[in-house]
Design a protein around this motif. Structure first.
Motif, PDB file in Angstrom:
ATOM      1  N   ALA A 108       7.078  34.999  35.571  1.00  0.00           N
ATOM      2  CA  ALA A 108       6.515  34.365  34.379  1.00  0.00           C
ATOM      3  C   ALA A 108       5.028  34.072  34.573  1.00  0.00           C
ATOM      4  N   ALA A 109       4.650  33.583  35.770  1.00  0.00           N
ATOM      5  CA  ALA A 109       3.236  33.305  36.042  1.00  0.00           C
ATOM      6  C   ALA A 109       2.426  34.583  36.043  1.00  0.00           C
ATOM      7  N   PHE A 110       2.980  35.675  36.587  1.00  0.00           N
ATOM      8  CA  PHE A 110       2.270  36.955  36.571  1.00  0.00           C
ATOM      9  C   PHE A 110       2.074  37.452  35.146  1.00  0.00           C
ATOM     10  N   ALA A 111       3.095  37.264  34.310  1.00  0.00           N
ATOM     11  CA  ALA A 111       2.960  37.674  32.907  1.00  0.00           C
ATOM     12  C   ALA A 111       1.854  36.892  32.215  1.00  0.00           C
ATOM     13  N   ARG A 112       1.715  35.606  32.512  1.00  0.00           N
ATOM     14  CA  ARG A 112       0.641  34.816  31.895  1.00  0.00           C
ATOM     15  C   ARG A 112      -0.729  35.312  32.363  1.00  0.00           C
ATOM     16  N   VAL A 113      -0.824  35.738  33.637  1.00  0.00           N
ATOM     17  CA  VAL A 113      -2.086  36.282  34.138  1.00  0.00           C
ATOM     18  C   VAL A 113      -2.464  37.536  33.349  1.00  0.00           C
ATOM     19  N   ARG A 122      -7.810  49.165  29.673  1.00  0.00           N
ATOM     20  CA  ARG A 122      -6.983  49.881  30.640  1.00  0.00           C
ATOM     21  C   ARG A 122      -6.537  48.916  31.742  1.00  0.00           C
ATOM     22  N   ILE A 123      -5.230  48.898  31.994  1.00  0.00           N
ATOM     23  CA  ILE A 123      -4.630  47.986  32.976  1.00  0.00           C
ATOM     24  C   ILE A 123      -4.043  48.833  34.096  1.00  0.00           C
ATOM     25  N   THR A 124      -4.379  48.459  35.328  1.00  0.00           N
ATOM     26  CA  THR A 124      -3.851  49.171  36.488  1.00  0.00           C
ATOM     27  C   THR A 124      -3.219  48.160  37.443  1.00  0.00           C
ATOM     28  N   ASP A 172      -4.371  49.730  50.623  1.00  0.00           N
ATOM     29  CA  ASP A 172      -3.981  50.179  51.963  1.00  0.00           C
ATOM     30  C   ASP A 172      -3.302  49.087  52.777  1.00  0.00           C
ATOM     31  N   ALA A 173      -3.646  47.820  52.491  1.00  0.00           N
ATOM     32  CA  ALA A 173      -3.016  46.697  53.210  1.00  0.00           C
ATOM     33  C   ALA A 173      -1.745  46.224  52.515  1.00  0.00           C
ATOM     34  N   HIS A 174      -1.306  46.974  51.485  1.00  0.00           N
ATOM     35  CA  HIS A 174      -0.114  46.650  50.692  1.00  0.00           C
ATOM     36  C   HIS A 174      -0.289  45.387  49.851  1.00  0.00           C
ATOM     37  N   ASP A 175      -1.531  44.911  49.683  1.00  0.00           N
ATOM     38  CA  ASP A 175      -1.777  43.831  48.738  1.00  0.00           C
ATOM     39  C   ASP A 175      -1.643  44.377  47.322  1.00  0.00           C
ATOM     40  N   LEU A 176      -1.205  43.512  46.420  1.00  0.00           N
ATOM     41  CA  LEU A 176      -1.029  43.908  45.027  1.00  0.00           C
ATOM     42  C   LEU A 176      -2.300  43.571  44.247  1.00  0.00           C
ATOM     43  N   VAL A 177      -2.845  44.565  43.540  1.00  0.00           N
ATOM     44  CA  VAL A 177      -4.088  44.396  42.793  1.00  0.00           C
ATOM     45  C   VAL A 177      -3.824  44.684  41.323  1.00  0.00           C
ATOM     46  N   LEU A 178      -4.150  43.712  40.489  1.00  0.00           N
ATOM     47  CA  LEU A 178      -4.091  43.885  39.033  1.00  0.00           C
ATOM     48  C   LEU A 178      -5.525  44.033  38.536  1.00  0.00           C
ATOM     49  N   ARG A 179      -5.810  45.165  37.872  1.00  0.00           N
ATOM     50  CA  ARG A 179      -7.169  45.438  37.393  1.00  0.00           C
ATOM     51  C   ARG A 179      -7.129  45.655  35.888  1.00  0.00           C
ATOM     52  N   VAL A 180      -7.964  44.914  35.179  1.00  0.00           N
ATOM     53  CA  VAL A 180      -8.062  45.026  33.724  1.00  0.00           C
ATOM     54  C   VAL A 180      -9.499  45.410  33.392  1.00  0.00           C
ATOM     55  N   VAL A 181      -9.677  46.555  32.736  1.00  0.00           N
ATOM     56  CA  VAL A 181     -11.000  47.091  32.411  1.00  0.00           C
ATOM     57  C   VAL A 181     -11.083  47.289  30.909  1.00  0.00           C
ATOM     58  N   ASP A 182     -12.228  46.920  30.312  1.00  0.00           N
ATOM     59  CA  ASP A 182     -12.435  47.152  28.881  1.00  0.00           C
ATOM     60  C   ASP A 182     -13.778  47.843  28.678  1.00  0.00           C
ATOM     61  N   ALA A 188     -16.337  45.079  30.967  1.00  0.00           N
ATOM     62  CA  ALA A 188     -16.053  44.143  32.051  1.00  0.00           C
ATOM     63  C   ALA A 188     -14.839  44.608  32.842  1.00  0.00           C
ATOM     64  N   GLU A 189     -14.760  44.129  34.079  1.00  0.00           N
ATOM     65  CA  GLU A 189     -13.639  44.464  34.947  1.00  0.00           C
ATOM     66  C   GLU A 189     -13.177  43.200  35.658  1.00  0.00           C
ATOM     67  N   ALA A 190     -11.887  42.935  35.587  1.00  0.00           N
ATOM     68  CA  ALA A 190     -11.287  41.775  36.246  1.00  0.00           C
ATOM     69  C   ALA A 190     -10.267  42.267  37.256  1.00  0.00           C
ATOM     70  N   ASP A 191     -10.363  41.770  38.502  1.00  0.00           N
ATOM     71  CA  ASP A 191      -9.420  42.118  39.566  1.00  0.00           C
ATOM     72  C   ASP A 191      -8.737  40.848  40.050  1.00  0.00           C
ATOM     73  N   VAL A 192      -7.421  40.890  40.114  1.00  0.00           N
ATOM     74  CA  VAL A 192      -6.638  39.789  40.670  1.00  0.00           C
ATOM     75  C   VAL A 192      -5.838  40.360  41.835  1.00  0.00           C
ATOM     76  N   ARG A 193      -5.963  39.725  43.011  1.00  0.00           N
ATOM     77  CA  ARG A 193      -5.321  40.236  44.222  1.00  0.00           C
ATOM     78  C   ARG A 193      -4.305  39.215  44.740  1.00  0.00           C
ATOM     79  N   PHE A 194      -3.091  39.714  45.027  1.00  0.00           N
ATOM     80  CA  PHE A 194      -2.040  38.882  45.623  1.00  0.00           C
ATOM     81  C   PHE A 194      -1.684  39.475  46.977  1.00  0.00           C
ATOM     82  N   PRO A 195      -1.744  38.681  48.062  1.00  0.00           N
ATOM     83  CA  PRO A 195      -1.417  39.231  49.391  1.00  0.00           C
ATOM     84  C   PRO A 195       0.074  39.473  49.541  1.00  0.00           C
TER      85      PRO A 195
END
Length: 453
Positions: free
Chosen positions: A344-349, A368-370, A375-385, A444-451
């Motif tokens: 649920a928190a990820f969906a709000r992000v 565009r959402i990626t 390479d370190a297996h961290d999860l990256v959410l990228r939002v570009v407009d 703009a580009e927004a990156d959110v990283r979760f280890p």
């Protein structure tokens, strides 16, 4: 430790020093006493053995001749196996306390009578005429007086040393705690608001200075939290004032239009929109408050987060309308990897980042959402407009609460100024990070990283 809990630290350290000093000094004094007593006994034994040596040699060499008469200051007695004294210069009180019979080997005794203390050595001798014992004595009063004198000196020295220990411990503890006393007085003034600043840090680089630095850092964090709370209350009051005023005005107009069904419906619809803004604002503020108070976040597998991403994209497409081009790509080769964020928190992000991207752009904005694993297996959410980007002056405070780059953005997709603050709080709660920047090619580009966990 319970009986001493009412004592000050200074008193407890001093008392502990005295106790430890008493144990150590008592042990040293006991060892010295034993060594000196042994030394005096050996000295007396050596003198007594010297007195007996001539008589022992005489019995061995001239068994037929009677032993010589001891000199006036020599205390020697020779006794046969039958108990007869053939030579005797021992005092009667000392002679009475000698053990009977012939010892198996040379013995050394410390004997006490009402009149004297003496060190006595008994040496068995066997010759052609029979078996004898040669008793030689030496007055041990001088040795005992020496031991007693040393014991008195040790007791006095121990007491003086303990007093010195106590005074030194009290003085050193007082000096060591002086910075703590200054810190306490300053903390009392800080707590009442009489002064500002920080706790004093001494010139010494010791544990007290480290404590002062740690407490000063804590004070800075508390001040920042208090200032942030005050700003949030002020900003929340400001943000709530506008929709409340608008809602009040809509209700007044609705009351006046009670005879006009169409006008009444329009005002009620507008009032419903204002009420929805209030509810959304309250929910976001509540969510931020919960993020500040909660502990470690739940962990979710990447597969669940992918599902939430697709659901969020569907919602944003519905809210943004057909003019907006919103699409996504997923590059998650390890869907079972777990990350410190709830679905649920990820969906709000995702909702907040996409809503900001759509609100920043014009009609027909492309988003565009990626979602990928690096390479370190961290999860990256990228939002570009492909919008106009973000003002450079706004970027440093983009994640502050109740801040907007453009107050005139499309209000249908948010506008409370809390979306990016919620994104940062969610990422940092899981040990992640968030970044917002302008692209060289525009937008703009927004990156959110979760280890990974």
């Amino acid at each position: 430790m319970t009986p001493f809990r009412w004592l000050s630290i200074r008193a407890r350290i001093t008392l502990g020093s005295v106790v430890i000093g008493a144990v150590v000094l008592s042990g040293v004094a006991f060892v010295l006493h034993e060594q000196i007593e042994h030394a005096t006994l050996e000295a007396d034994r050596s003198l007594a053995a010297g007195d007996a040596a001539a008589f022992v040699a005489d019995l061995h060499q001239d068994p037929e001749e009677p032993p010589d008469v001891p000199a006036a200051d020599v205390l020697v007695a020779i006794r046969t196996a039958g108990g007869r004294w053939i030579t005797d210069s021992l005092p009667r009180d000392l002679q009475r306390v000698l053990p009977p019979g012939i010892p198996d080997r040379t013995v050394t005794l410390r004997l006490h009578t009402d009149r004297r203390a003496a060190t006595v050595i008994g040496t068995p001798v066997t010759n052609d005429r029979g078996t004898y014992v040669v008793w030689a004595a030496h007055d041990g009063r001088a040795g005992e007086e020496t031991v007693a004198s040393v014991d008195r000196s040790l007791v006095i020295g121990t007491l003086l040393a303990l007093a010195a220990f106590a005074g030194t411990a009290w003085l050193l503890t007082t000096l060591a705690l002086r910075p703590v006393s200054r810190m306490r007085r300053t903390a009392e003034l800080l707590s009442t608001g009489a002064v500002g600043g920080h706790l004093p840090i001494g010139s010494s680089q010791d544990e007290v200075a480290e404590l002062a630095r740690t407490l000063n850092a804590f004070i800075d964090r508390q001040r920042e939290n208090a200032e942030r709370e005050q700003r949030m209350i002020a900003d929340a009051s400001h943000e709530l004032r506008t929709p409340l005023a608008a809602l009040t005005a809509r209700l007044e107009l609705a009351h006046r239009a009670s005879g006009d069904a169409d006008a009444l419906e329009r005002e009620l619809d507008a009032a419903e929109v204002d009420a929805g803004r209030l509810v959304a604002l309250a929910n976001t503020m509540l969510e931020l408050s919960r993020l500040d108070e909660q502990g470690a976040p739940p962990e979710s597998p990447a597969a669940d987060l992918v599902t939430e991403l697709m659901g969020s994209v569907d919602r944003m497409r519905t809210l943004a309308g057909p003019d907006a081009d919103i699409d996504f790509a997923v590059e998650v080769p390890s869907p079972r990897k777990r990350y410190p964020v709830g679905p649920a928190a990820f969906a709000r992000v995702v909702d907040n980042l996409v809503a900001n991207a759509v609100a920043a752009g014009d009609t027909g904005v492309v988003v565009r959402i990626t979602l990928l694993q690096d390479d370190a297996h961290d999860l990256v959410l990228r939002v570009v407009d492909d919008g106009p980007g973000i003002a450079e002056a706004f970027l440093p405070r983009a994640f502050d609460r109740f801040t907007r780059a453009d107050p005139a953005r499309r209000s249908g997709l948010g506008g409370s100024g809390l979306g990016l603050a919620l994104v940062r709080a969610t990422a940092e709660r899981g040990g992640g990070s968030v970044r917002l920047a302008n692209r060289p090619t525009g937008g703009a580009e927004a990156d959110v990283r979760f280890p990974t966990r």
